[in-house]
Scaffold this active site. Sequence first.
Site, PDB file in Angstrom:
ATOM      1  N   ASN A  51     -10.926   5.560   0.811  1.00 40.47           N
ATOM      2  CA  ASN A  51     -10.390   4.780   1.931  1.00 40.47           C
ATOM      3  C   ASN A  51     -10.499   5.644   3.194  1.00 40.47           C
ATOM      4  OD1 ASN A  51      -8.902   3.292   3.744  1.00 40.47           O
ATOM      5  ND2 ASN A  51      -6.918   3.701   2.768  1.00 40.47           N
ATOM      6  N   TRP A  52     -11.441   5.292   4.045  1.00 41.05           N
ATOM      7  CA  TRP A  52     -11.690   6.124   5.240  1.00 41.05           C
ATOM      8  C   TRP A  52     -10.675   5.894   6.350  1.00 41.05           C
ATOM      9  CZ3 TRP A  52     -17.762   5.785   6.183  1.00 41.05           C
ATOM     10  CH2 TRP A  52     -18.417   6.301   5.053  1.00 41.05           C
ATOM     11  N   LYS A  53      -9.851   4.872   6.192  1.00 43.81           N
ATOM     12  CA  LYS A  53      -8.843   4.534   7.216  1.00 43.81           C
ATOM     13  C   LYS A  53      -9.495   4.418   8.590  1.00 43.81           C
ATOM     14  CE  LYS A  53      -5.507   6.979   4.426  1.00 43.81           C
ATOM     15  NZ  LYS A  53      -4.151   7.428   4.310  1.00 43.81           N
ATOM     16  N   HIS A  84      -2.017  -2.108   1.619  1.00 44.62           N
ATOM     17  CA  HIS A  84      -1.868  -0.655   1.746  1.00 44.62           C
ATOM     18  C   HIS A  84      -0.559  -0.375   2.483  1.00 44.62           C
ATOM     19  CE1 HIS A  84      -2.535   3.474   3.014  1.00 44.62           C
ATOM     20  NE2 HIS A  84      -3.464   3.553   2.063  1.00 44.62           N
ATOM     21  N   GLU A  91       0.197   1.559   4.732  1.00 46.87           N
ATOM     22  CA  GLU A  91       0.066   1.689   6.189  1.00 46.87           C
ATOM     23  C   GLU A  91       0.001   0.311   6.852  1.00 46.87           C
ATOM     24  OE1 GLU A  91      -3.237   4.431   6.210  1.00 46.87           O
ATOM     25  OE2 GLU A  91      -1.923   5.978   5.384  1.00 46.87           O
ATOM     26  N   GLU A 128       0.477   3.837  -5.251  1.00 49.20           N
ATOM     27  CA  GLU A 128       0.385   4.833  -4.189  1.00 49.20           C
ATOM     28  C   GLU A 128       1.787   5.113  -3.635  1.00 49.20           C
ATOM     29  OE1 GLU A 128      -3.705   5.190  -2.346  1.00 49.20           O
ATOM     30  OE2 GLU A 128      -2.633   3.708  -1.164  1.00 49.20           O
ATOM     31  N   GLY A 143      -1.231  11.223   2.215  1.00 45.46           N
ATOM     32  CA  GLY A 143      -1.571  12.039   3.376  1.00 45.46           C
ATOM     33  C   GLY A 143      -0.599  13.184   3.622  1.00 45.46           C
ATOM     34  N   SER A 148      -2.749  11.906  -1.930  1.00 43.05           N
ATOM     35  CA  SER A 148      -3.131  13.318  -1.843  1.00 43.05           C
ATOM     36  C   SER A 148      -3.934  13.811  -3.053  1.00 43.05           C
ATOM     37  CB  SER A 148      -1.890  14.192  -1.622  1.00 43.05           C
ATOM     38  OG  SER A 148      -1.260  13.851  -0.399  1.00 43.05           O
ATOM     39  N   GLY A 165      -7.768   8.956   0.070  1.00 46.84           N
ATOM     40  CA  GLY A 165      -7.815   8.880   1.524  1.00 46.84           C
ATOM     41  C   GLY A 165      -8.511  10.099   2.102  1.00 46.84           C
ATOM     42  N   GLY A 166      -7.718  11.070   2.529  1.00 45.42           N
ATOM     43  CA  GLY A 166      -8.230  12.265   3.221  1.00 45.42           C
ATOM     44  C   GLY A 166      -9.436  12.918   2.554  1.00 45.42           C
TER      45      GLY A 166
HETATM   46  C1  PEP Z   1      -4.583   6.343   0.898  1.00 44.40           C
HETATM   47  O1  PEP Z   1      -4.490   6.213   2.106  1.00 44.40           O
HETATM   48  O2  PEP Z   1      -4.793   5.351   0.188  1.00 44.40           O
HETATM   49  C2  PEP Z   1      -4.444   7.688   0.337  1.00 44.40           C
HETATM   50  C3  PEP Z   1      -4.275   7.796  -0.948  1.00 44.40           C
HETATM   51  O3  PEP Z   1      -4.485   8.721   1.219  1.00 44.40           O
HETATM   52  P1  PEP Z   1      -4.494  10.295   0.856  1.00 44.40           P
HETATM   53  O4  PEP Z   1      -5.468  10.499  -0.269  1.00 44.40           O
HETATM   54  O5  PEP Z   1      -4.931  10.961   2.131  1.00 44.40           O
HETATM   55  O6  PEP Z   1      -3.107  10.648   0.466  1.00 44.40           O
END
Ligand code: PEP
Length: 254
Positions: free
Chosen positions: A11-13, A98, A100, A168, A174, A214, A235-236
Site C-alpha cells: 500500500n503506497w498510500k 483502511h 486512515e 491491521e 507506520g 510495520s 505500507g512503509g
Molecule cells: C498500512 O498502511 O496498511 C500499513 C500496514 O502500513 P505500515 O506497514 O507502514 O505500518
Amino acid sequence: MKKTVPLIVGNWKLNPVTLSDASDLAKAIARKQKSISEPYVAVAPPFPYLAEVGKKIAKSSVQLASQDVYFKNIGAYTGEVSVLQLKDLEVEYVIIGHSERRAMGESNEDVRQKVLTVLKHRLVPIVCVGERERDDQGNFFTFIEDQIRNLAEVLSVAEMKKVVLAYEPIWAIGTGNTATAEDVKEMQIFIVSVLTRIYDRPTAKSVRLLYGGSVTPQNATELHKEGDMNGFLVGGSSLKAEDFSDIVKAVVQS
Ligand code: PEP
C-alpha cells in the site's frame, strides 16, 4: 486465487510524489518478481498512477490494487473513483476501510457498500479491521468482532469467501510497533472463531487473512511463520523495491 498461496500487497498510500518515481518503483518491483508466480504480489499506488504502474507491471506476476473505491459507479460524485474505472485499468484488488480512511470519516456502512460494489464487479475486496489500542481486559477483541459482524450482516457465505480480511491494529501502522507473532496468531484464531460462529467452519477457513502493521524484512519471517495468516498488507516497507522483495522472499522461505 488459491488461499494456500500467500498474498502480499504493498500500500503506497500518498507516495511517491512524482509519476516518474512511481514508474521507477513499479519497474523495480516487477523486475524482482519477474520469474516468481507465487506468492501473489500486488501494489496499490495512488489513483493518478494506476494506469502507468499497470503498464510497468504488465509483464510480471505483480497485480494491481487500488487504495479505495466509491460505491456509486457513475455520475455526479466529484473526486470519487468508481469500480468500473478500476476494472478498466485491470485493477484486481481494492483496499476498503483502511484505518486512515476510517479516520477521515469512512463509516462501517460505507465499507459495506464498497465491498458489495466491488464483489458485484468481481474484484477482490481487501477489508481492513483493527483496534486503535489494546486493553488488558481484551475489549479490543469485541471491537474487531463488531467490525466483522457489521460486514457479515450484508454478505452471503459465497460473498464472504471472496473477501480478504486484513487485520491491521492501528497502533502498529507506520509506528514501528509491530504486533508480536503471538498477537497475530491469537487474532488469527479469534477471527476464524468469529467467522465460524457467524457462518460455519468451512467458510471461516476459506477467508484469506492478512496481517498489516510495520511489517519489515526483519520481522516478516517470524510474523508469517508463527502468526499463521495468509500474507501481509505492507505500507512503509513497500516503498523500497528491495525491502518489499525481501518481505516476499521471507514469506516464500518461511
Ligand atoms: C498500512 O498502511 O496498511 C500499513 C500496514 O502500513 P505500515 O506497514 O507502514 O505500518
